[in-house]
Each structure stands twice: as C-alpha cells, then as structure tokens.
Scaffold this motif. Structure first.
Motif, PDB file in Angstrom:
ATOM      1  N   VAL A   5      12.202 -49.224 -39.055  1.00  0.00           N
ATOM      2  CA  VAL A   5      13.060 -50.041 -39.961  1.00  0.00           C
ATOM      3  C   VAL A   5      13.830 -49.114 -40.945  1.00  0.00           C
ATOM      4  N   GLU A   6      15.160 -49.276 -40.936  1.00  0.00           N
ATOM      5  CA  GLU A   6      15.918 -48.475 -42.094  1.00  0.00           C
ATOM      6  C   GLU A   6      15.596 -49.200 -43.421  1.00  0.00           C
ATOM      7  N   ALA A   7      14.733 -48.948 -43.998  1.00  0.00           N
ATOM      8  CA  ALA A   7      14.104 -49.486 -45.361  1.00  0.00           C
ATOM      9  C   ALA A   7      14.390 -48.704 -46.739  1.00  0.00           C
ATOM     10  N   TYR A   8      15.033 -49.387 -47.546  1.00  0.00           N
ATOM     11  CA  TYR A   8      15.457 -48.926 -48.841  1.00  0.00           C
ATOM     12  C   TYR A   8      14.739 -49.536 -50.110  1.00  0.00           C
ATOM     13  N   GLY A   9      14.443 -48.748 -51.131  1.00  0.00           N
ATOM     14  CA  GLY A   9      13.905 -49.625 -52.365  1.00  0.00           C
ATOM     15  C   GLY A   9      14.428 -49.334 -53.580  1.00  0.00           C
ATOM     16  N   ILE A  10      14.550 -50.125 -54.508  1.00  0.00           N
ATOM     17  CA  ILE A  10      14.816 -49.957 -55.965  1.00  0.00           C
ATOM     18  C   ILE A  10      13.809 -50.495 -56.916  1.00  0.00           C
ATOM     19  N   ASP A  11      13.726 -49.756 -57.964  1.00  0.00           N
ATOM     20  CA  ASP A  11      12.894 -50.230 -59.261  1.00  0.00           C
ATOM     21  C   ASP A  11      13.403 -49.909 -60.424  1.00  0.00           C
ATOM     22  N   CYS A  35      10.369 -52.100 -55.723  1.00  0.00           N
ATOM     23  CA  CYS A  35       9.517 -51.492 -54.568  1.00  0.00           C
ATOM     24  C   CYS A  35       8.383 -50.774 -55.314  1.00  0.00           C
ATOM     25  N   ALA A  36       8.403 -50.635 -56.620  1.00  0.00           N
ATOM     26  CA  ALA A  36       7.359 -49.827 -57.102  1.00  0.00           C
ATOM     27  C   ALA A  36       7.266 -48.536 -56.639  1.00  0.00           C
ATOM     28  N   HIS A  37       6.018 -48.057 -55.807  1.00  0.00           N
ATOM     29  CA  HIS A  37       5.726 -46.681 -55.436  1.00  0.00           C
ATOM     30  C   HIS A  37       6.235 -46.606 -53.975  1.00  0.00           C
ATOM     31  N   GLY A  38       7.033 -47.566 -53.736  1.00  0.00           N
ATOM     32  CA  GLY A  38       7.507 -47.581 -52.087  1.00  0.00           C
ATOM     33  C   GLY A  38       6.665 -47.547 -51.002  1.00  0.00           C
ATOM     34  N   PHE A  39       5.674 -48.480 -51.163  1.00  0.00           N
ATOM     35  CA  PHE A  39       4.698 -48.594 -49.731  1.00  0.00           C
ATOM     36  C   PHE A  39       5.408 -49.205 -48.954  1.00  0.00           C
ATOM     37  N   CYS A  91      14.412 -44.394 -52.028  1.00  0.00           N
ATOM     38  CA  CYS A  91      13.723 -45.309 -53.159  1.00  0.00           C
ATOM     39  C   CYS A  91      14.254 -44.511 -54.402  1.00  0.00           C
ATOM     40  N   GLN A  92      15.023 -45.163 -55.079  1.00  0.00           N
ATOM     41  CA  GLN A  92      15.746 -44.955 -56.161  1.00  0.00           C
ATOM     42  C   GLN A  92      15.560 -46.103 -57.539  1.00  0.00           C
ATOM     43  N   VAL A  93      15.650 -45.432 -58.599  1.00  0.00           N
ATOM     44  CA  VAL A  93      15.812 -46.018 -59.718  1.00  0.00           C
ATOM     45  C   VAL A  93      17.037 -47.020 -59.684  1.00  0.00           C
ATOM     46  N   GLY A  94      16.602 -48.309 -59.987  1.00  0.00           N
ATOM     47  CA  GLY A  94      17.940 -49.342 -59.822  1.00  0.00           C
ATOM     48  C   GLY A  94      17.400 -50.703 -60.362  1.00  0.00           C
ATOM     49  N   SER A  95      18.535 -51.690 -60.525  1.00  0.00           N
ATOM     50  CA  SER A  95      18.148 -52.920 -61.162  1.00  0.00           C
ATOM     51  C   SER A  95      18.856 -53.921 -60.236  1.00  0.00           C
ATOM     52  N   VAL A  96      18.278 -55.170 -60.095  1.00  0.00           N
ATOM     53  CA  VAL A  96      19.048 -56.239 -59.406  1.00  0.00           C
ATOM     54  C   VAL A  96      20.253 -56.621 -60.220  1.00  0.00           C
ATOM     55  N   PHE A  97      20.390 -56.193 -61.436  1.00  0.00           N
ATOM     56  CA  PHE A  97      21.763 -56.467 -62.222  1.00  0.00           C
ATOM     57  C   PHE A  97      22.726 -55.444 -62.100  1.00  0.00           C
ATOM     58  N   GLU A  98      22.456 -54.268 -61.224  1.00  0.00           N
ATOM     59  CA  GLU A  98      23.189 -53.206 -61.213  1.00  0.00           C
ATOM     60  C   GLU A  98      23.565 -53.043 -59.591  1.00  0.00           C
ATOM     61  N   THR A 138      -3.432 -58.965 -53.287  1.00  0.00           N
ATOM     62  CA  THR A 138      -2.939 -58.818 -54.375  1.00  0.00           C
ATOM     63  C   THR A 138      -1.680 -58.023 -54.485  1.00  0.00           C
ATOM     64  N   LEU A 139      -0.798 -58.250 -55.454  1.00  0.00           N
ATOM     65  CA  LEU A 139       0.594 -57.676 -55.365  1.00  0.00           C
ATOM     66  C   LEU A 139       1.180 -57.249 -56.649  1.00  0.00           C
ATOM     67  N   PRO A 140       2.019 -56.206 -56.673  1.00  0.00           N
ATOM     68  CA  PRO A 140       2.547 -55.598 -57.712  1.00  0.00           C
ATOM     69  C   PRO A 140       3.690 -56.223 -57.817  1.00  0.00           C
ATOM     70  N   GLY A 141       4.482 -56.143 -59.053  1.00  0.00           N
ATOM     71  CA  GLY A 141       5.831 -56.550 -59.253  1.00  0.00           C
ATOM     72  C   GLY A 141       6.621 -56.084 -60.413  1.00  0.00           C
ATOM     73  N   PRO A 142       7.100 -54.731 -60.197  1.00  0.00           N
ATOM     74  CA  PRO A 142       7.494 -54.215 -61.232  1.00  0.00           C
ATOM     75  C   PRO A 142       9.191 -54.274 -61.525  1.00  0.00           C
ATOM     76  N   GLU A 143       9.660 -54.810 -60.908  1.00  0.00           N
ATOM     77  CA  GLU A 143      11.150 -54.840 -60.951  1.00  0.00           C
ATOM     78  C   GLU A 143      11.548 -55.821 -62.208  1.00  0.00           C
ATOM     79  N   SER A 144      11.050 -55.144 -63.332  1.00  0.00           N
ATOM     80  CA  SER A 144      10.916 -56.062 -64.524  1.00  0.00           C
ATOM     81  C   SER A 144      11.923 -56.028 -65.515  1.00  0.00           C
ATOM     82  N   GLU A 145      13.068 -55.890 -65.403  1.00  0.00           N
ATOM     83  CA  GLU A 145      14.102 -55.495 -66.495  1.00  0.00           C
ATOM     84  C   GLU A 145      14.839 -56.650 -66.905  1.00  0.00           C
ATOM     85  N   ARG A 146      14.923 -56.918 -68.099  1.00  0.00           N
ATOM     86  CA  ARG A 146      15.877 -57.894 -68.613  1.00  0.00           C
ATOM     87  C   ARG A 146      17.310 -57.126 -68.849  1.00  0.00           C
TER      88      ARG A 146
END
Length: 357
Positions: free
Chosen positions: A97-103, A83-87, A120-127, A17-25
């Motif tokens: 691994v040098e991993a980064y996350g945005i949500d 990335c939700a909670h960055g797990f 892990c930072q607040v961010g959007s695929v459109f920004e 089961t998977l989350p999916g919170p990069e959910s901005e229009r």
C-alpha cells in the motif's frame, strides 16, 4: 491515551493500546507543541502502561491493523494523520500500500524507521500536506488524535480529514478524561455529526472494532433519508442480537458461579474468577444497551425527518395540483377569454416596440 478495550462480541478483555500524537492546536506555537509531544510524552504518557517505542507489542498491533485494513478496505493509497513513529505506514508499505504519514511531533518523526522516513513528515491537519505527498487518498486514518485538539478547532480538523480522502478510519476515545493532553473528549455522535457536515456518513458495512471498540469508518456517498434509516435499523438489529447473546452468556456464567462449591483454595479461586467474568459481562451488557439506546434515538430522529420530508413533499404536490386546477379553470372561463381578446392589441404593440428598439 492508551486504553484497554474489550472484544466487540462477547466481552473478553483484550489489550489494544493506541497512541495519539497529532496533537496540535492551531494557536499553539511551535516550541510548545514540540515540548508537549517530545521524548517524555512517548516514554511515559502516550502509552499509559508501556513506552511507545519500537517494540514487539506495537509492531504486532500495527501489523494486525494493517492486515485488517488491507482485507476489509483494500486501499491503494493511505494517509495516516498523527502517524507518531510511522508503524502503520511501515506495515502498510510492507503490504504493497502506498502509505504516507504526518505528525506534529518532530521527536516522533525522528523515530520513524529509515525504510519509510521519506513518506513520514512533520505536518499538521491544519496545514497543507508536505511537498511530494498526493493531494487525495483512498483512505485517511486518524487514530486517537482529535481528542487532543481544542474544541473550537475540531470542526476544521474533521473537514480536512474528509477532504483528503473519500473514506476515513477514525478512532477517538469517548471517555478518557484522565490524560492531561485530552482537551476534547466527546461521544461518538459528536464526531459523526461533524463528518456528516463534511459530506461523509458512517459505514455500517465495515466493523472497525479491530482498531478500538469505538472506532468508526466513514465514507462519502450519495444517499437518501430512507436509505439512512435502513442502515441504522440494520445496525440496531445487529446490536440488539449481540446484546441478547451477551445476556445469555451472563446468565450462564451466573448459573455456573452459583453451582460452584465454596471451600478449598482451588474452588475459591475458580469462584472468584467466575464472578469477575460475570462483572465484566455486566459491563458489556450495560455498554451494549446504552449503545442501543443512542442508536434507537438516531433512528427515530431519521424517521421523523423522513416523515417531515414526505409531508412537505405531499403538501407541495397538493399545492401544485390546486394551482394547476385553478389555472385550467381560469383559462376555460369566459372572463379569461374576454380578457385575452382585450389585451391582444397591447401584446402586439409591445412586440413591435421591442423590435424597433
């Protein structure tokens, strides 16, 4: 949002089961986005059967996912979009691994473990990416995210994913219409076509089913229609072989079910379980055959495009050969020679005029 998947090979039911919170229009205001994907969402909606929180289930799942990514792809840098909670970021960092996350969710980012909060930072695929993040990554992961976007914005989102990395590990449910925040549930070919427009093609050498049954890996590479046909044919052959194995397993299960006596409780339970297994296998066979049909249609389309390209090239070559032959005939003709002699003074006069000017 969270769905059980079946194992990629023989239809054994497993939970992934998977989350999916990069959910901005893009047109949503900040407040509505934060309200939609706040604590309530992660506790009761993100993961249908259990809260999405720091638990053994989620840590184990993303630990296995990180192991598979390191083993099958081996990236040095990774961006997890949504990335939700960055797990996943946390587990990849633990593996070097040098991993980064945005949500987009401020609540989700507030739940990130302190050890990886800076990445892990607040961010959007459109920004633009947050300050301090690399501009490009070996791998971009996007897990159950784009189905939350408004349809008119999905092309821009895929273009950004493909621009941030030469490889993308991508998963978006093709059939879960029940989640209210799922605005853009599409079949896999829709996303594959958008990635192709963005310059990335499906990587058939990487089996991404460790993530979900519908997960796909894409990569940027130079190719030709002929090489694409080879890749699709190879994948189709593998899929047909697996379907045949599923049919064999189904036939064996049905045979065993028919041989079981009906009477006492133990036999009845065994009989019932066998029929449940049979139904599950039927579902797998139907799904595999449907996938084969889609794949075969795509192969035929590619082959038709290749034939069209070859026919065009043949016609162009024939036209060129005809023109060259006509030119040679003209140059060898008496008319051409007489015309060239007659125009010689004119060419000399033109050269003289150019030098004076």
């Amino acid at each position: 949002m969270v769905r059980p998947r079946r194992a990629a090979r023989y239809g054994t039911a497993v939970t992934a089961t998977l989350p999916g919170p990069e959910s901005e229009r893009p047109l949503d205001d900040h407040a509505s986005v934060q309200e939609r994907y706040g604590e309530e969402y992660y506790r009761h909606h993100c993961a249908r059967d259990l809260p999405y929180e720091r638990s053994e289930h989620w840590l184990e799942f993303f630990g296995r996912t990180a192991d598979e990514i390191v083993a099958s792809i081996g990236p040095r840098t990774v961006l997890d979009v949504g990335c939700a909670h960055g797990f996943l970021v946390e587990h990849l960092r633990a593996r070097g691994v040098e991993a980064y996350g945005i949500d987009v969710s401020e609540y989700a980012i507030s739940q990130v473990h302190p050890s990886v909060q800076r990445w892990c930072q607040v961010g959007s695929v459109f920004e633009p990416l947050p300050e301090g993040f690399p501009e490009h990554f070996d791998l971009v992961t996007c897990i159950e995210v784009v189905e939350h976007l408004a349809p008119e914005h999905d092309k821009d989102a895929i273009r950004r994913l493909a621009a941030w990395g030469d490889r993308v590990l991508f998963s978006s449910t093709p059939d879960d219409y029940t989640e209210p925040t799922h605005l853009n549930v599409r079949p896999q070919e829709h996303w594959t076509s958008l990635f192709a427009e963005a310059g990335q093609l499906r990587d058939f050498d990487l089996d991404a089913s460790f993530l979900t049954a519908w997960a796909v890996a894409y990569r940027r590479e130079a190719t030709t229609p002929a090489r694409l046909v080879v890749a699709y044919e190879r994948a189709l052959a593998r899929s047909l072989r697996e379907t045949a194995e599923l049919r064999t397993a189904l036939a064996e299960t049905e045979r065993r079910a028919l041989e079981l006596p009906v009477g006492d409780t133990a036999d009845h339970q065994a009989h019932r379980q066998l029929w449940l297994d049979t139904l599950a296998l039927r579902d797998e066979v139907i799904g595999a055959e449907a996938a084969n049909g889609v794949l075969r249609a795509r192969v035929l389309e590619l082959e038709a495009n290749l034939l069209d390209a070859n026919a065009w090239a043949h016609e162009a070559q024939s036209a060129f050969d005809d023109a060259q032959h006509l030119s040679e005939q003209l140059r060898s003709s008496e008319t051409w020679k007489i015309g060239s002699l007659a125009l010689a003074p004119v060419r000399v006069a033109r050269r003289f005029t150019r030098r004076r000017s």
